[in-house]
Each structure stands twice: as C-alpha cells, then as structure tokens.
Write an enzyme that holds these catalytic residues in place. Structure first.
Site, PDB file in Angstrom:
ATOM      1  N   ASP A 185      39.946  44.093  32.944  1.00 27.07           N
ATOM      2  CA  ASP A 185      39.098  43.438  33.923  1.00 27.07           C
ATOM      3  C   ASP A 185      39.038  44.332  35.156  1.00 27.07           C
ATOM      4  O   ASP A 185      40.057  44.593  35.794  1.00 27.07           O
ATOM      5  CB  ASP A 185      39.679  42.063  34.281  1.00 27.07           C
ATOM      6  CG  ASP A 185      38.811  41.343  35.298  1.00 27.07           C
ATOM      7  OD1 ASP A 185      37.697  40.932  34.928  1.00 27.07           O
ATOM      8  OD2 ASP A 185      39.243  41.208  36.450  1.00 27.07           O
ATOM      9  N   GLU A 269      33.997  44.380  30.057  1.00 25.28           N
ATOM     10  CA  GLU A 269      32.857  43.518  30.347  1.00 25.28           C
ATOM     11  C   GLU A 269      31.570  44.305  30.320  1.00 25.28           C
ATOM     12  O   GLU A 269      31.564  45.528  30.429  1.00 25.28           O
ATOM     13  CB  GLU A 269      33.012  42.967  31.767  1.00 25.28           C
ATOM     14  CG  GLU A 269      33.597  41.593  31.805  1.00 25.28           C
ATOM     15  CD  GLU A 269      33.646  41.087  33.220  1.00 25.28           C
ATOM     16  OE1 GLU A 269      32.981  40.103  33.506  1.00 25.28           O
ATOM     17  OE2 GLU A 269      34.346  41.694  34.039  1.00 25.28           O
ATOM     18  N   ASP A 351      42.339  37.209  36.946  1.00 22.67           N
ATOM     19  CA  ASP A 351      42.039  38.522  36.370  1.00 22.67           C
ATOM     20  C   ASP A 351      42.729  38.743  35.028  1.00 22.67           C
ATOM     21  O   ASP A 351      42.137  39.298  34.102  1.00 22.67           O
ATOM     22  CB  ASP A 351      42.433  39.631  37.350  1.00 22.67           C
ATOM     23  CG  ASP A 351      41.675  39.531  38.656  1.00 22.67           C
ATOM     24  OD1 ASP A 351      40.599  38.878  38.672  1.00 22.67           O
ATOM     25  OD2 ASP A 351      42.145  40.090  39.663  1.00 22.67           O
TER      26      ASP A 351
END
Ligand SMILES: [Zn+2]
Length: 402
Positions: A185, A269, A351
């Site tokens: 992340d 992501e 996170d």
C-alpha cells in the site's frame, strides 16, 4: 525488455538555450500537425477522394515546406519535429483505441520536450551527444546496457532531463527467496506499508520536504492570483515537487529491489488515470507521483526473477474491505487510521489492512497478472517504429515517458 532511465542533465547556458529551442520546434511541429490533421480530416469527410491525414503524410508535408516557411526549424535536430509528429500519430492511435482523450495542442512551459531517435544520439559514461549540439553532461551514468532505442529530453521545474530507453538483453536473476505473495500500500508520510506489517518510511529528507511542501502550498493559496508573489511561489513549489519526486524515486528503488528479491508475487493498487486529471488532494497527488514509478520498477525487476506483479482493478476498495471476513465499509474517512469491522469485530490498521487485501488479491488472481497487456515498463502501444522515409530515421518513438 524496454527500460527507460531518466537522468538529470547539466547543460551550460548555450546548451540550455538549444534544448529550449528544440522543445519549441517540437511543440510547434506537433501543433502544426494537429491543426493540419483536423483540417485535412474535415476535407476528407466532405470529399472522400481527398486522402485522410496520417503522421507519415504530415511529416512529408512538413519536410516539403519547412525550408521555406519555417527555416528556424533547421537550427535544431531534425528529430525534434519528426518525432513530435510521430507522437501525434500515437496520440491519435490511443484516441481511436479509446485509451486516451482526443489530442490537444501543446502549450509552452507545460512539459516542454523533444525526442531523438536512436541513430541520432550517443551515450558515453556521463554524457549524451545530441545532434547539432554536441556532448551534454549527465548527472549519472546510464544504468542499463543494451541497444539504445530513443531519448526524450524534457524540462521539469527548470531542470533538464534525458529519459533514455534501452532494449536490454533478458536478465535473469535467481528467483525470489519466498515464493509467496506480498501486498503493497503506497502512502505519503510513510512511503509504503506491506501486508507483513512492515512500513517503509523513506529518507528523512523526504519527510522534511513534504512538510515544507504543505507549508508552501498553504502559503500559495493565500497569495493574490496573478501577482508576482504568487508566480514566484508557484515556481518554488514546482522545484520542490521535482526534488520530492527524485527522492521518492530513489527510495522506491530500494523498496522494489527488496520486494522483488523476497517475494514472487506482488500485489499493488491501480489508479484511475482519468480521475487524476481533475483537482486532487495534495497528499493523493504525491502518492500518485510515486505510483507509476513503483509499478514501472516492480514490473521490470520482477521480470528479472520470473516473478509477477498483480495490479488491482482500479475500483477495488482495498482500504474499505476487511481483510479477515471480506466485509466492505460504505465509507472510510481519509484521516481514519484505524477501524473496527462490523462483520467480524477485528480492528484494522488502515494501511496494513489495505496491503493485506492486495496480497490476497494477488495470491488468488493471476488472471490480471503482468504478462498480458501492459506488461513491461513501457507499454507496447507507446512504442512505434519510425518508418525510414525521407529524413526520418529512427527505430522507435516514445510518446512520453515522464
Ligand atoms: Zn471483518
């Protein structure tokens, strides 16, 4: 494999003037070709016997008239206008393939750049030879060996950079120590959080600069629009952005080397590229800045070890999903660092939870793994061989590799 390395240049005043002029010629040629494209396309719509425009025909047309109409173009490398028109052709290809919006005119001072085809430049230790100009000093040596493909010279916050694309022979390093998966992340104050719970804070200098950035952007919003003070503050801000970008890039190299050495499968992501065009929160902008670099580095470094990078779907709610039971929250405020799951009552660090979801996704889905479309550090649709007609020459053109 195609890899780009972006290196800061140290041009003297005469050289900097030339670079700016070449970028100006590239911009002019791009805009000229875009206007011609629109005119010729309209003519073709009215009268189908009139041929439709193409980057090749536009390059020929420009070559035919430039000596008389635009003689100042001859002062810089012929690649500047030629490659710009090839890039316009690429922009139209991307538009027709629905990968991008309709091409727009380039504006002065906005990502000034020009490209050089591989037969027109040379790289030797810490310098690059540019046609009609000679050797320009580089801040570092080219990191990769292999056949040179193209170079894009661009200006960011008043400093010049050369992004050199190299076709490297296949590197093969030992496979990752751990054949399992990890999720990453990407953050702002902490560079990255891993699904293992590790956090990467990045160098202290980076945090100092981020604090300065916050103060400066706050100060900017208080300055009167159109004032000299505001213009000065804006220039300062752009310089700071560039410095932060460089620091983050270096920190990301350490992170991506460590990740690819340790894990076979890496989940990250995705970002909504179209959403980035609008105004975004400052924090998000900084994270985005690092995202493309993270993906680019991970993809080529993982390929060296036979590993893989799995990119989550851009709508995947990595922060709002409980990594234990799969419950998805309706909303999660940006500032909320911890939350408890209404489904299973587990308490999450925002996170770490996001990273765990990315790891689970990567481990379970290899369908969207790197290797299909978009594999490698430079997407294939951005590369295109330049036909060797007239005075064109090169092997390939890069639209824009930042
Ligand atoms: Zn839960």
């Amino acid at each position: 494999m195609l890899i780009a390395h972006r290196i800061a240049l140290d041009p003297n005043n005469v050289q900097a003037t030339y670079l700016a002029r070449a970028a100006g010629v590239a911009r002019f040629a791009y805009n000229w070709a875009l206007a011609e494209w629109q005119r010729q396309y309209a003519a073709h719509q009215l009268e189908p016997t009139v041929p439709p425009p193409s980057q090749l025909s536009l390059r020929r047309q420009l070559n035919a008239i430039k000596r008389v109409q635009f003689p100042w173009m001859l002062e810089v490398t012929k690649c500047a206008p030629q490659m710009a028109i090839i890039q316009l052709g690429e922009a139209f290809n991307n538009f027709f393939a629905r990968r991008a919006r309709y091409p727009t005119f380039r504006r002065k001072g906005e990502h000034d750049r020009f490209s050089i085809s591989n037969d027109q430049f040379r790289v030797e230790a810490r310098r690059i030879r540019i046609p009609n100009l000679g050797w320009v000093r580089m801040r570092e040596t080219l990191r990769f060996t292999g056949r040179l493909v193209a170079a894009t010279i661009s200006r960011q916050a008043g400093r010049w950079y050369a992004s050199i694309t190299v076709d490297t022979p296949d590197v093969s390093l030992p496979p990752a120590e751990n054949q399992g998966a990890v999720g990453v992340d990407l953050g702002v104050s902490t560079l990255a959080t891993l699904s293992t719970g590790e956090t990467w804070t990045g160098p202290k200098a980076l945090r100092t600069l981020l604090n300065r950035l916050r103060r400066l952007s706050l100060g900017l919003s208080r300055k009167v629009k159109g004032s000299n003070n505001r213009a000065r503050a804006k220039a300062k801000l752009a310089k700071l952005y560039a410095r932060i970008g460089n620091l983050r890039r270096d920190a990301l190299h350490q992170l991506t080397t460590s990740l690819t050495r340790r894990f076979h499968t890496i989940g990250i992501e995705n970002l909504n590229v179209k959403g980035m065009l609008g105004n975004r929160r400052l924090a998000r902008a900084i994270a985005d800045m690092g995202f493309y670099e993270l993906r680019r580095q991970l993809e080529y470094k993982a390929a060296w070890r036979g590993g893989q990078v799995v990119v989550a779907d851009r709508w995947y709610p990595s922060s709002k999903t409980c990594s234990a039971c799969g419950h998805v929250l309706e909303t999660l405020a940006l500032g909320q660092r911890r939350w408890s799951c209404p489904g299973c009552a587990k308490t999450h660090d925002r996170d770490v939870n996001a990273a765990m979801n990315l790891r689970n996704l990567a481990a379970s889905s290899t369908a969207t793994a790197c290797g299909g479309e978009g594999s490698g550090p430079v997407p294939p649709h951005r590369m295109k061989p330049a036909p060797t007609k007239q005075e064109s020459n090169g092997e390939a053109a890069l639209s824009n590799n930042g």
